[in-house]
Motif scaffolding. Sequence first.
Motif, PDB file in Angstrom:
ATOM      1  N   VAL A 183      75.524  55.776   7.577  1.00 59.22           N
ATOM      2  CA  VAL A 183      74.285  56.433   7.161  1.00 59.22           C
ATOM      3  C   VAL A 183      73.626  55.625   6.046  1.00 59.22           C
ATOM      4  CG1 VAL A 183      73.268  58.551   6.250  1.00 59.22           C
ATOM      5  CG2 VAL A 183      75.215  58.680   7.823  1.00 59.22           C
ATOM      6  N   LYS A 184      74.429  55.181   5.089  1.00 58.38           N
ATOM      7  CA  LYS A 184      73.901  54.375   3.988  1.00 58.38           C
ATOM      8  C   LYS A 184      73.337  53.055   4.506  1.00 58.38           C
ATOM      9  CE  LYS A 184      77.325  56.125   0.655  1.00 58.38           C
ATOM     10  NZ  LYS A 184      78.450  55.738  -0.229  1.00 58.38           N
ATOM     11  N   LYS A 241      72.265  52.247   7.567  1.00 57.06           N
ATOM     12  CA  LYS A 241      71.045  52.432   8.365  1.00 57.06           C
ATOM     13  C   LYS A 241      69.858  52.730   7.452  1.00 57.06           C
ATOM     14  CE  LYS A 241      70.126  52.184  12.007  1.00 57.06           C
ATOM     15  NZ  LYS A 241      69.383  51.115  12.748  1.00 57.06           N
ATOM     16  N   THR A 242      70.079  53.535   6.421  1.00 53.22           N
ATOM     17  CA  THR A 242      69.006  53.826   5.468  1.00 53.22           C
ATOM     18  C   THR A 242      68.531  52.551   4.787  1.00 53.22           C
ATOM     19  OG1 THR A 242      69.936  56.025   5.065  1.00 53.22           O
ATOM     20  CG2 THR A 242      68.379  55.175   3.442  1.00 53.22           C
ATOM     21  N   LYS A 249      59.052  54.867   2.262  1.00 59.91           N
ATOM     22  CA  LYS A 249      60.460  54.973   2.625  1.00 59.91           C
ATOM     23  C   LYS A 249      60.713  56.248   3.425  1.00 59.91           C
ATOM     24  CE  LYS A 249      62.116  52.551  -1.527  1.00 59.91           C
ATOM     25  NZ  LYS A 249      62.891  52.704  -2.786  1.00 59.91           N
ATOM     26  N   ILE A 300      62.079  56.658   7.489  1.00 56.72           N
ATOM     27  CA  ILE A 300      63.297  57.436   7.741  1.00 56.72           C
ATOM     28  C   ILE A 300      62.986  58.621   8.647  1.00 56.72           C
ATOM     29  CG2 ILE A 300      65.045  58.904   6.665  1.00 56.72           C
ATOM     30  CD1 ILE A 300      64.882  57.025   4.219  1.00 56.72           C
ATOM     31  N   TYR A 307      62.319  57.532  12.176  1.00 54.69           N
ATOM     32  CA  TYR A 307      63.564  57.134  12.842  1.00 54.69           C
ATOM     33  C   TYR A 307      64.316  58.368  13.350  1.00 54.69           C
ATOM     34  CZ  TYR A 307      68.275  55.423  13.636  1.00 54.69           C
ATOM     35  OH  TYR A 307      69.481  55.147  14.218  1.00 54.69           O
ATOM     36  N   MET A 330      69.795  60.749   4.464  1.00 53.40           N
ATOM     37  CA  MET A 330      69.179  59.421   4.438  1.00 53.40           C
ATOM     38  C   MET A 330      68.122  59.330   3.338  1.00 53.40           C
ATOM     39  SD  MET A 330      68.920  58.591   8.537  1.00 53.40           S
ATOM     40  CE  MET A 330      68.687  56.821   8.355  1.00 53.40           C
ATOM     41  N   LEU A 331      67.350  60.389   3.150  1.00 50.51           N
ATOM     42  CA  LEU A 331      66.361  60.385   2.074  1.00 50.51           C
ATOM     43  C   LEU A 331      67.038  60.249   0.716  1.00 50.51           C
ATOM     44  CD1 LEU A 331      63.922  63.174   3.351  1.00 50.51           C
ATOM     45  CD2 LEU A 331      63.440  60.723   3.210  1.00 50.51           C
ATOM     46  N   TYR A 343      69.929  58.821   0.113  1.00 56.82           N
ATOM     47  CA  TYR A 343      70.412  57.445  -0.034  1.00 56.82           C
ATOM     48  C   TYR A 343      69.265  56.484  -0.331  1.00 56.82           C
ATOM     49  CZ  TYR A 343      75.078  58.760   1.516  1.00 56.82           C
ATOM     50  OH  TYR A 343      76.340  59.331   1.606  1.00 56.82           O
ATOM     51  N   ALA A 344      68.057  56.884   0.006  1.00 59.26           N
ATOM     52  CA  ALA A 344      66.881  56.069  -0.327  1.00 59.26           C
ATOM     53  C   ALA A 344      66.364  56.358  -1.731  1.00 59.26           C
ATOM     54  CB  ALA A 344      65.775  56.309   0.699  1.00 59.26           C
TER      55      ALA A 344
END
Length: 628
Positions: free
Chosen positions: A265-266, A268-269, A282, A286, A289, A332-333, A335-336
Motif C-alpha cells: 500500500v505504501k 503503490k501510494t 496527490k 489516489i 486509482y 493511501m491518503l 501514506y501520502a
Amino acid sequence: MIKKLQSFFPFFFLVFFSGTAQSTKQKSYIAEKQSSYNITVKNNLPSIILSSAEKRWVGDKDDKSILGNRINYADSFEKVFDIEAYSISPNNKKHKVSYIGTEDREIGNIFVHDMKFRYYTFPNIEEGSQTYSLYKKEYQKPQFLESYYFKDYLDCKSSRVILKVSKDIEIGYIIQGNTSNENIEFTKEINGDFTIYSWQMVNIEKEEKESSSPNFSYYSPHLIFYIKNYKNNSGTQNVVGTIDNLYRFYAQTIKDINKQDQTQVKEKTAELITGLTKDFDKAKVIFDYVQSKINYVAFEDGMGGYIPREAASVLQKKYGDCKDMANLLNEMLRYAGIESNIAWIGTRHNNYTYKNVPSPIVDNHMITVARINNQDLFLDATGQYSLFPNVTPFIQGKEALTKIDDLKYKITTVPVIPSDQNKTNGKLKIEFNSNSLIGQANFNLNGFLKTQFISTYKASTDKNEMLKGYFARFIQNIQTSNVDIKNDDLSQIPLEIRYQFELDKWIKKTDNQLLFKPILFFPYSDARINVEKRKTPLENDFKKSYNFEYEFVIPQGYTIDFLPENFNFTNAFFTASITYKKVNNTIIINQEMTMDTLLIEKNNFETWNIAIKNITKQYNQNIILIKK
C-alpha cells in the motif's frame, strides 16, 4: 455496505371470516397483520423474540402475490423458527402447508451475503379462502433490529406492532415516513415488570412504488425502535440509542482492521504521487486509482457487511465493496501525508438523521473524508466515473459520521451540488436546406451530466446505437454524422460532443413564407406530474441546468416577419428564459433552464406542473420569415 435491516411485513389473524367465492373476482387483502416483540434480558444479554402472524383474504386466486409467503432473515444474526402456515377454504376445510423451503436471496450485485428466506406455497387456494402465516424470529445482535412498515403490498384492515419490554431494558423509538394523513393509534401501559407499547393502523390502502419515487422510508409510515441500554449482573450496558453509543459500536467493529503488512500500500501510494507536491493533486491520483482499478464487488456476509477488509488485501485482490474501497483510499491518503478518515453514511435511500435515528439503520454506506485546504472532501470511490473531488449523487445532502479516533467523531453534511455545476452548454449553427435544417452542434457536459454520459458510453457495446439514442432523447427524427467526443475521462474538463445534423420536415414552406420552431431541445417537456393519480413524491437524481445558443442563418432573399417575445419564468423549482434577437443576417436565440430541487412532495405537484406548462409552451413558439 448494505445493512441487513430490511423492512418487513409481519402477520396476525383476526376473527375467522367465512364466505363463499364471488362470481366476480374481488381484490385480495390482509385481514390483519401483527408483530409482537418480547424484549428481555437472559443470560446477561438482551433477548429479542418476534412473534409474527398474518391473515389474508383471497379474492383472485390467480394473483401470484398471495399464493405463498417469504420470510427474510440474516442467517448470521437472526434465527427463524416455529413456522406455521395453512389455508382455510370457503367451506371451512383446513389445508396445512406441507413443505417449507430455504433459499439464498438474490440481491442485486452483492457477490457474497448471508441473506436467506424461508418460503412456502398455500395449498388448495380458492376465491374466498383465508391464509394464515405465523413464525418466530430471534435477533441475536441487539444493535440490528428491523423497521416495521404499517402498509403493505395489499390493502390491510389492521396493522399492529407491539413491544413488550422488560424493566431491565430501556428502548427508544420513532415513527418515520409521512403520517400527516394517517391515524396511528398508540398506547402504553405497565404490566408487572413489563412496559407494553402498541401502535396500530386500520383500513389502510396498499403502498405502491411509482416511477422516480424515493425509497419507502420517505413516505411510508414505519416504526423504528432500538435498545438504548440494559441491566445485567455487571451493571448498565449501553447498546445504541445515542450518537455516542452508535459511534462506540462502529469504532469497536473496526478496531482490528489493517493489521496486515502494508508495504505494498505504501509503495503503490509513493508510485502514484511521484513528482506531485500539492495535496489536492496527490488525492486526485489516489482517488482515481482506487475508483478505476479496484472493482466493486459487494460482500454482506455476517459482520463482513460492516467491517472493512484489510487495505493490503483489497489492493492485492483488486476488488472490494464500499467499505473496502473507503478503507484502502483512506490508508493511501494517509501514506501520502493527507489528513483523512473513514466515515459511515446513509445514502438518499435512507431518509434518516443521526439525531432522529441513532441506530445502524441510519447507515448503509461508507466513504472517505479527506481534509485538504481546510475543506472536507467527501470521497466515494464506488462511483467508477466520479470526477474528483465531486461527491456521488446518492450521498448529496446526507450526514456523514466521520471517525477521528476511537472515542471522537464528527458529523458533517455532504453538500448538495448546485445546478450550475451540472450544466449542459450547447452551441448550434443552423442553416436552411429546402424543408430541412442542417447544422453543426457543440455540446459541453459538466459534473454529474458528464459522469452520467461516460458511465453509459463506456458500458455500451454498441456506441453508435447509444449515441443515436442519446440524441433522439431530444428530437426523434434527427440525423447525426461525424460525431466527435473529447474529454471522456476523469478530469473536470467538460466532456465535449461535436456533430453535424440534419432535421427533416422541420419547416413549413409557402410561396413567400418559411415557418419553423427554433427551439430544438426540450428539457422536462415530458415531466408533468399526474396530480390525480400520483401518490408518492418525485425524486430527481441531481440538480441540473441547460444553456443552448442557436444561430440561424437567414436564407438569402428572406427577412424576419415574426419573432416571439422574450420569455422569463421563475418559481421554487425552475428558472427559465428564452431570448430572441437579430444580429446581421442571423437570428440568435438563447435558451436557459435551471432545475433546482431533488425532491417534490405531493403538496408541490401543482407548483412543479405550473412551471412545466409555462416553459413547454415556449418550446412551440414559431419564427416566420418572409420573402423580401
